[in-house]
Design a protein around this motif. Structure first.
Motif, PDB file in Angstrom:
ATOM      1  N   SER A   6      -7.690   5.283  -9.675  1.00  0.00           N
ATOM      2  CA  SER A   6      -6.557   4.318 -10.206  1.00  0.00           C
ATOM      3  C   SER A   6      -7.083   2.938 -10.350  1.00  0.00           C
ATOM      4  N   GLU A  57      -6.924   0.334  -8.545  1.00  0.00           N
ATOM      5  CA  GLU A  57      -7.324  -0.358  -7.188  1.00  0.00           C
ATOM      6  C   GLU A  57      -8.733   0.571  -6.574  1.00  0.00           C
ATOM      7  N   GLU A  58      -8.715   1.936  -6.929  1.00  0.00           N
ATOM      8  CA  GLU A  58      -9.997   2.791  -6.411  1.00  0.00           C
ATOM      9  C   GLU A  58     -10.912   2.160  -7.517  1.00  0.00           C
TER      10      GLU A  58
END
Length: 457
Positions: A160, A162-163
């Protein structure tokens, strides 16, 4: 100590390399990447090594020979699928298994040893070798919980937004409890963007089973670099070259400009030797102490003894003995031996020949298929004529002989010691001790003839 095993992943073709050569066979500082990996693995003393081969299988096997067992991955269906191929060799065995990619040539045996020790110290089912990357693009991210325990690994394409911001990355190198590894491999699926069997999915499986998963972070991000294209290949060569040169300098070798000196892995250089810019030392070359290798010299698979000076010359599969000097712009081709204190001057080519002690071959000369004794003087422009269009022929010259300029020695011919060959001679017969050989046409002057030549009008 636990039994140690290693699985080397070397089945990929490496399409991004855009090369006829299979990826793991591309050289880094003179050795194929997979050779670097095998050498590092051997240094940690595993009980068994299994190399997973696919594309270029025969070439990889030829490189590593009997140092490894081999398992074929006929279809490349992911890293997890690759490791499964080693089951016939390792499944059910107690111990710790290192899984390492054949395209990570910068990893060191010290780091691998520390990974094993950390894995065993944590009593982990799996330990991931990680690194901190300022730019983690392209790497799998290590996701940890609030207390720093590994939760899972997310591949770049599955991450994602964020990841994808996580800086701790997966180097693709792991230690596993061997039995748990192969049990978990039975449970991985292709439920991901690539539709492949990810080895990284084992981390989540082991955690769900309640096993400890650890992460050991190397302090040197450069070790983690995987080579997937020519840009990364050049980067790996640059990093390893700097490592090699630094080690030689720490051992007493002087580099005038280490950034432009190209020394293959495995080359040996003695203390107090000076390496000038642009020098390439390749293959199994050994350079002695107190040598000077001047700019743009290239030496391959050769032995250079103590106190030798090589000036801007090319040397291949040859031996230069102590205190001799070569060049500038000489070319020693394979099977050349230059004995102690001999002098090989500018624009001299030598092949399959021995040059005796204190013999001088000064300039613009070719010596092929010959044995020259000691303290011989070879004049400018001399040619040892060794090839008749079909066969090579040998010439021998005895000690203390003098060969005048522009002499042609038509092999096979034997020149005894203490002889003299007059300048401009073409020698076809043997010359005996203390003789002088003259073999040239008598000069004839044509009176007034020059006036008849049109280009002099």
């Amino acid at each position: 100590m636990d039994e140690r095993y290693a699985i080397i992943l070397a089945a990929g073709k490496g399409t991004r390399m855009k090369s006829k050569l299979y990826k793991v066979l591309h050289p880094v500082c003179g050795k194929p990447m997979v050779e670097h990996i095998m050498s590092r693995v051997e240094e940690i003393n595993p009980n068994k090594v299994v190399t997973i081969v696919g594309h270029g299988a025969q070439e990889v096997k030829a490189q590593l020979d009997t140092r490894s067992e081999y398992a074929l991955q006929a279809e490349q269906l992911g890293t997890g699928h690759a490791v499964i191929q080693a089951a016939d060799f390792l499944k059910g065995k107690k111990g710790t298994t290192l899984v390492i990619s054949g395209d990570t040539p910068l990893l060191t045996s010290e780091t691998l040893d520390q990974l094993f020790e950390y894995h065993q110290g944590k009593n982990a089912s799996a330990t991931i070798l990680t690194a901190h990357a300022d730019d983690p693009s392209g790497y799998g991210r290590i996701l940890c919980d609030r207390v720093g325990i590994v939760d899972r690994i997310v591949e770049q394409k599955d991450a994602s937004i964020e990841e994808a911001q996580v800086k701790e990355i997966n180097t693709g190198t792991y230690c596993f409890d061997n039995e748990l590894l192969f049990e978990a491999l039975d449970n991985i699926t292709t439920d991901n963007v690539q539709g492949e069997y990810y080895l990284t999915d084992i981390i989540e499986i082991l955690k769900e089973q309640g096993h400890i998963v650890a992460a050991y972070q190397t302090s040197d991000f450069e070790e983690s670099i995987g080579v997937n294209d020519r840009i990364a290949l050049a980067q790996a060569n640059d990093i390893m070259r700097r490592r090699i040169n630094r080690k030689h300098m720490q051992n007493g070798v002087t580099f005038i400009d280490p950034n432009t000196s190209y020394i293959d892995d495995g080359v040996k250089i003695g203390a107090e030797t000076i390496i000038e810019p642009g020098v390439s030392l390749k293959g199994e070359t050994i350079i002695g102490e107190d040598c000077v290798i001047t700019q743009n010299s290239q030496i391959t698979d050769s032995r250079i003894e103590d106190g030798v000076t090589v000036k801007s010359s090319t040397i291949e599969e040859s031996i230069v003995y102590a205190k001799a000097d070569v060049g500038p712009y000489a070319h020693l081709r394979p099977k050349t031996e230059v004995k102690q204190q001999a002098h090989i001057g500018n624009f001299v080519e030598i092949k399959n020949a021995t040059i005796g002690e204190k013999t001088k071959v000064g300039h613009l000369t070719y010596v092929g298929d010959a044995t020259l004794g000691k303290e011989i003087n070879v004049g400018c422009g001399t040619v040892f004529v060794n090839y008749d269009g079909k066969n090579k022929h040998h010439t021998t010259v005895g000690d203390h002989s003098f060969i005048g300029s522009a002499v042609n020695l038509i092999g096979p011919v034997n020149i005894a010691q203490n002889t003299c060959l007059a300048a401009g001679s073409t020698i076809t017969d043997d010359v005996y001790e203390d003789d002088m050989a003259i073999a040239r046409a008598r000069q004839v002057n044509k009176e007034g003839y020059a006036k008849r030549l049109p280009f002099l009008q």
